[in-house]
Design a protein around this motif. Structure first.
Motif, short mmCIF file in Angstrom:
data_model
loop_
_atom_site.label_atom_id
_atom_site.label_comp_id
_atom_site.label_asym_id
_atom_site.label_seq_id
_atom_site.Cartn_x
_atom_site.Cartn_y
_atom_site.Cartn_z
N ALA A 220 0.84 -1.21 0.00
CA ALA A 220 0.00 0.00 0.00
C ALA A 220 0.87 1.25 0.00
N SER A 221 1.93 1.22 0.77
CA SER A 221 2.85 2.37 0.79
C SER A 221 3.55 2.53 -0.55
N TYR A 222 3.85 1.42 -1.21
CA TYR A 222 4.49 1.48 -2.53
C TYR A 222 3.58 2.18 -3.53
N PHE A 223 2.31 1.78 -3.56
CA PHE A 223 1.37 2.39 -4.51
C PHE A 223 1.12 3.86 -4.15
N ALA A 224 1.01 4.15 -2.86
CA ALA A 224 0.78 5.55 -2.45
C ALA A 224 1.95 6.44 -2.84
N GLY A 225 3.16 5.89 -2.76
CA GLY A 225 4.32 6.68 -3.16
C GLY A 225 4.44 6.86 -4.66
N LYS A 226 4.00 5.88 -5.43
CA LYS A 226 4.09 5.98 -6.89
C LYS A 226 2.98 6.84 -7.49
N THR A 227 1.79 6.75 -6.93
CA THR A 227 0.65 7.49 -7.49
C THR A 227 0.39 8.81 -6.78
N PHE A 228 1.03 9.02 -5.63
CA PHE A 228 0.79 10.21 -4.80
C PHE A 228 -0.68 10.33 -4.40
N ASN A 229 -1.32 9.18 -4.28
CA ASN A 229 -2.74 9.16 -3.90
C ASN A 229 -2.94 8.06 -2.85
N PRO A 230 -2.91 8.42 -1.56
CA PRO A 230 -3.07 7.40 -0.51
C PRO A 230 -4.52 6.99 -0.28
N PHE A 231 -5.47 7.64 -0.97
CA PHE A 231 -6.89 7.38 -0.70
C PHE A 231 -7.43 6.19 -1.48
N ILE A 232 -6.57 5.46 -2.15
CA ILE A 232 -6.98 4.21 -2.81
C ILE A 232 -6.35 3.01 -2.11
N ALA A 233 -5.04 3.07 -1.92
CA ALA A 233 -4.33 1.92 -1.36
C ALA A 233 -4.68 1.66 0.10
N TYR A 234 -4.67 2.69 0.92
CA TYR A 234 -4.90 2.49 2.35
C TYR A 234 -6.34 2.08 2.67
N PRO A 235 -7.36 2.64 2.01
CA PRO A 235 -8.71 2.10 2.24
C PRO A 235 -8.85 0.64 1.85
N ILE A 236 -8.10 0.19 0.83
CA ILE A 236 -8.14 -1.23 0.46
C ILE A 236 -7.59 -2.08 1.61
N VAL A 237 -6.51 -1.61 2.23
CA VAL A 237 -5.97 -2.32 3.40
C VAL A 237 -7.01 -2.38 4.51
N ALA A 238 -7.70 -1.26 4.73
CA ALA A 238 -8.71 -1.23 5.79
C ALA A 238 -9.84 -2.22 5.51
N VAL A 239 -10.28 -2.30 4.26
CA VAL A 239 -11.36 -3.23 3.90
C VAL A 239 -10.92 -4.66 4.12
#
Length: 281
Positions: A220-239
């Protein structure tokens, strides 16, 4: 790359199967869900290993803490106090620093006629070192839960066990331990959920992810760093963790109902008529 190809390539990447390199482009929703789900396998691994091993150690610590002998009781009290009193993140940091100090060539144990060399390279990796820390931490918390349950075992049960001639290990196995489990199970369910959530701290610990095989938060941190959008990866982790929490609650609920199967339930009480005919009485 289609979604099926993505699943085929990255579904078990955290275990070392599939594509060696992480995706460099695209970063669509399928990649997010697949790779984070792959990392979730490690989180489940940490939780299962720590719970299984911690349950055994916690039972021994609980029995030791309630012992009358100070030589047995005091070490158990110190162990529980140490791991309950210090933050889990600090335990990760201290454990990693201590394990790194082990010799790279291994530890040589003299056995008289020959010497045994124990390899120590594996213990500094996340799958081993982090699992050990989580195991020790949950053992302390679970032991305190079991101690409270042991101290609330009904006195009448112990007197009945003594009347039937149950002593020592037989009394503990047949009377104390089942009652302790029944009383401690709701709190132990919460501890299992907390431990599952605590596995996300492995990402922030010093234990490295071997060949980029990280947990859910790592991807999730990898995707957030590449896309500069944490509102996709981290909610997926939460789900994902919400689903696992529901699964743990369901499984532990089944076990809890099995432990309390001899007790009358509210459903049975509702089915029983309040006023019985005189002939039945």
């Amino acid at each position: 790359m289609s979604c099926l190809d993505t699943i085929h390539s990255y579904a078990f990447r955290s275990l070392g199967y599939g594509e060696r390199l992480l995706p460099r482009e695209g970063f669509d929703l399928c990649q997010h869900v697949t790779l984070i789900g792959s990392g979730l396998i490690l989180n489940v691994y940490f939780a299962i290993v720590a719970l299984a091993a911690g349950f055994i150690l916690a039972t021994a610590l609980a029995v030791g803490k309630t012992s009358r002998h100070a030589l047995i009781r005091k070490p158990c009290e110190w162990f529980i106090f140490l791991f309950r009193g210090s933050p889990l993140f600090i335990q990760f940091f201290v454990a990693y620093q201590l394990l790194v100090m082990l010799p790279r060539a291994g530890i040589t144990v003299p056995l008289g006629l020959f010497e045994l060399t124990l390899n120590t390279n594996w213990i500094t990796r996340a799958w081993a070192g982090a699992a050990i820390v989580l195991f020790l931490n949950t053992s302390a918390y679970t032991a305190e839960i079991f101690v409270g349950a042991l101290r609330t075992v009904p006195r009448g049960d112990m007197e009945a066990a003594a009347a039937y001639g149950f002593t020592g290990w037989r009394r503990f196995r047949r009377i104390q331990w089942p009652t302790m489990m029944r009383l401690a199970w709701p709190a132990y369910t919460n501890e299992a959920i907390f431990l599952l959530h605590a596995t996300t701290l492995v990402f922030f610990s010093g234990f490295p992810a071997f060949q980029q095989r990280g947990d859910a938060l790592y991807y999730a941190s990898y995707f957030a760093g590449k896309t500069f959008n944490p509102f996709i990866a981290y909610p997926i982790v939460a789900v994902y963790f919400i689903i696992l929490t529901l699964f743990i609650t369901w499984v532990f609920g089944l076990v809890g109902r099995y432990l309390n199967r001899h007790l009358p339930t509210n459903e049975r009480q509702r089915r029983r008529p309040r006023l019985l005919p005189q002939i039945i009485r």
